[in-house]
Design a protein around this motif. Structure first.
Motif, PDB file in Angstrom:
ATOM      1  N   VAL A   1      11.308  35.144  46.733  1.00  0.00           N
ATOM      2  CA  VAL A   1      12.529  35.803  47.213  1.00  0.00           C
ATOM      3  C   VAL A   1      12.414  36.027  48.715  1.00  0.00           C
ATOM      4  O   VAL A   1      11.375  36.479  49.206  1.00  0.00           O
ATOM      5  CB  VAL A   1      12.740  37.164  46.512  1.00  0.00           C
ATOM      6  CG1 VAL A   1      13.957  37.875  47.100  1.00  0.00           C
ATOM      7  CG2 VAL A   1      12.914  36.979  45.025  1.00  0.00           C
TER       8      VAL A   1
ATOM      9  N   ALA B   1      17.869  36.903  48.654  1.00  0.00           N
ATOM     10  CA  ALA B   1      18.292  38.248  48.279  1.00  0.00           C
ATOM     11  C   ALA B   1      17.725  39.257  49.256  1.00  0.00           C
ATOM     12  O   ALA B   1      16.727  39.000  49.931  1.00  0.00           O
ATOM     13  CB  ALA B   1      17.838  38.579  46.854  1.00  0.00           C
TER      14      ALA B   1
ATOM     15  N   VAL C   1      16.266  41.920  42.148  1.00  0.00           N
ATOM     16  CA  VAL C   1      15.833  43.235  42.621  1.00  0.00           C
ATOM     17  C   VAL C   1      14.409  43.429  42.189  1.00  0.00           C
ATOM     18  O   VAL C   1      14.145  43.815  41.076  1.00  0.00           O
ATOM     19  CB  VAL C   1      16.726  44.355  42.076  1.00  0.00           C
ATOM     20  CG1 VAL C   1      16.899  44.295  40.614  1.00  0.00           C
ATOM     21  CG2 VAL C   1      16.194  45.693  42.488  1.00  0.00           C
TER      22      VAL C   1
ATOM     23  N   LEU D   1      17.682  44.231  44.994  1.00  0.00           N
ATOM     24  CA  LEU D   1      17.334  43.155  44.070  1.00  0.00           C
ATOM     25  C   LEU D   1      17.906  43.403  42.680  1.00  0.00           C
ATOM     26  O   LEU D   1      18.196  44.535  42.317  1.00  0.00           O
ATOM     27  CB  LEU D   1      15.810  43.018  43.985  1.00  0.00           C
ATOM     28  CG  LEU D   1      15.128  42.576  45.283  1.00  0.00           C
ATOM     29  CD1 LEU D   1      13.622  42.641  45.141  1.00  0.00           C
ATOM     30  CD2 LEU D   1      15.558  41.194  45.699  1.00  0.00           C
TER      31      LEU D   1
END
Length: 285
Positions: free
Chosen positions: A129, A149, A33, A154
């Motif tokens: 990410v 993700a 995240v 997150l």
């Protein structure tokens, strides 16, 4: 950096599930995240004991551009990165991150810029990410670690990163302010959030014919809105990044415009981007 060093420095929380890609191996960790911001506003609480709001069953935060874990923009992302490579490398150098800094590339795409960011930090540590699994598979030859993700859900540990870099990412999030608040918690004191959004200068293609230029740009914007079922306010909101960052608690917020200008003779990377990603991608062959 040794494998043991990487293991000790993994900046992940230990709840939830998300695929983490290391060279030659897969692991399951918490979904990262990590949406960030400029310097946290003075007097505001940067850290808060928020529980893990991620569901391990879905990665489904509201996505205005219909992104999905199996959707891919790999070829366009690679062409853009190679087109803007000189400017991106200079931007990372100008950030002057200290040795050993930890950074997050949110929406890392095909991983080229993630690698250049890592190369700009001596003894640094960079995590990429992206929601898209095809993007991460394309990024593996360029960079690790990588995490699949949802940018709005997150699970990095708070107070982890010195820099969060997000290029052409915020417009993919359904609630940018909420995402930015989440990123703010991930920054160390004095950490920075750098949001980059690319766009075209007016009169770029049809400088010799102003009415035609106006008509073509209006048609492109209209087609984009119709493709993703967006309202006019949805495509104009990206111009409100400063207000969004301020609403998320970042201060001070500064703005810099980097003009990416190309003249003849064009590099092959420039030709590929203009031809395939812009002319054919936007208007058809």
């Amino acid at each position: 950096m040794t494998h043991e060093d990487r293991t000790q420095r993994e900046p992940l929380a230990d709840t939830g599930t998300s695929t983490v890609f290391w060279p030659g191996r897969h692991k399951f960790y918490a979904p990262l995240v990590a949406l960030a911001g400029a310097h946290p506003a003075p007097g505001r609480r940067v850290y808060e004991a928020a529980g893990n709001r991620h569901s391990d069953r879905r990665m489904d935060s509201s996505r205005p551009l219909h992104d999905a874990p199996d959707r891919s923009y790999v070829s366009k992302l690679e062409r853009f990165a190679r087109f803007a490579e000189p400017e991106l490398k200079q931007l990372f150098a100008d950030l002057a991150l200290p040795a050993g800094a930890m950074a997050l590339d949110l929406g890392c795409g095909a991983g080229l810029a993630t690698r250049w960011l890592r190369d700009s930090i001596r003894d640094g540590y960079v995590v990429g990410v992206d929601l898209s699994l095809p993007h991460l598979l394309a990024a593996q030859p360029h960079h690790a670690p990588l995490v699949q993700a949802d940018g709005g859900r997150l699970c990095f540990r708070e107070d982890t990163f010195d820099l969060i870099w997000a290029c052409n990412t915020v417009n993919h999030l359904g609630d940018p302010v909420a995402a930015l608040r989440g990123l703010r918690r991930l920054l160390r004191r004095g950490g920075r959030l750098v949001l980059a959004q690319s766009g075209f200068l007016p009169d770029m293609f049809f400088a010799w014919d102003a009415p035609l230029d106006d008509a073509v740009r209006a048609a492109c914007h209209r087609a984009y809105r119709e493709r993703y079922d967006l309202a006019l306010r949805d495509t104009a909101a990206i111009r409100g990044l400063i207000g969004q960052m301020a609403a998320a608690g970042f201060a001070p917020v500064t703005v810099q415009t980097q003009v990416v200008e190309r003249t003849q003779p064009l590099r092959q990377a420039d030709r590929d981007y203009f031809r395939h990603a812009i002319f054919e991608g936007a208007w058809g062959p």
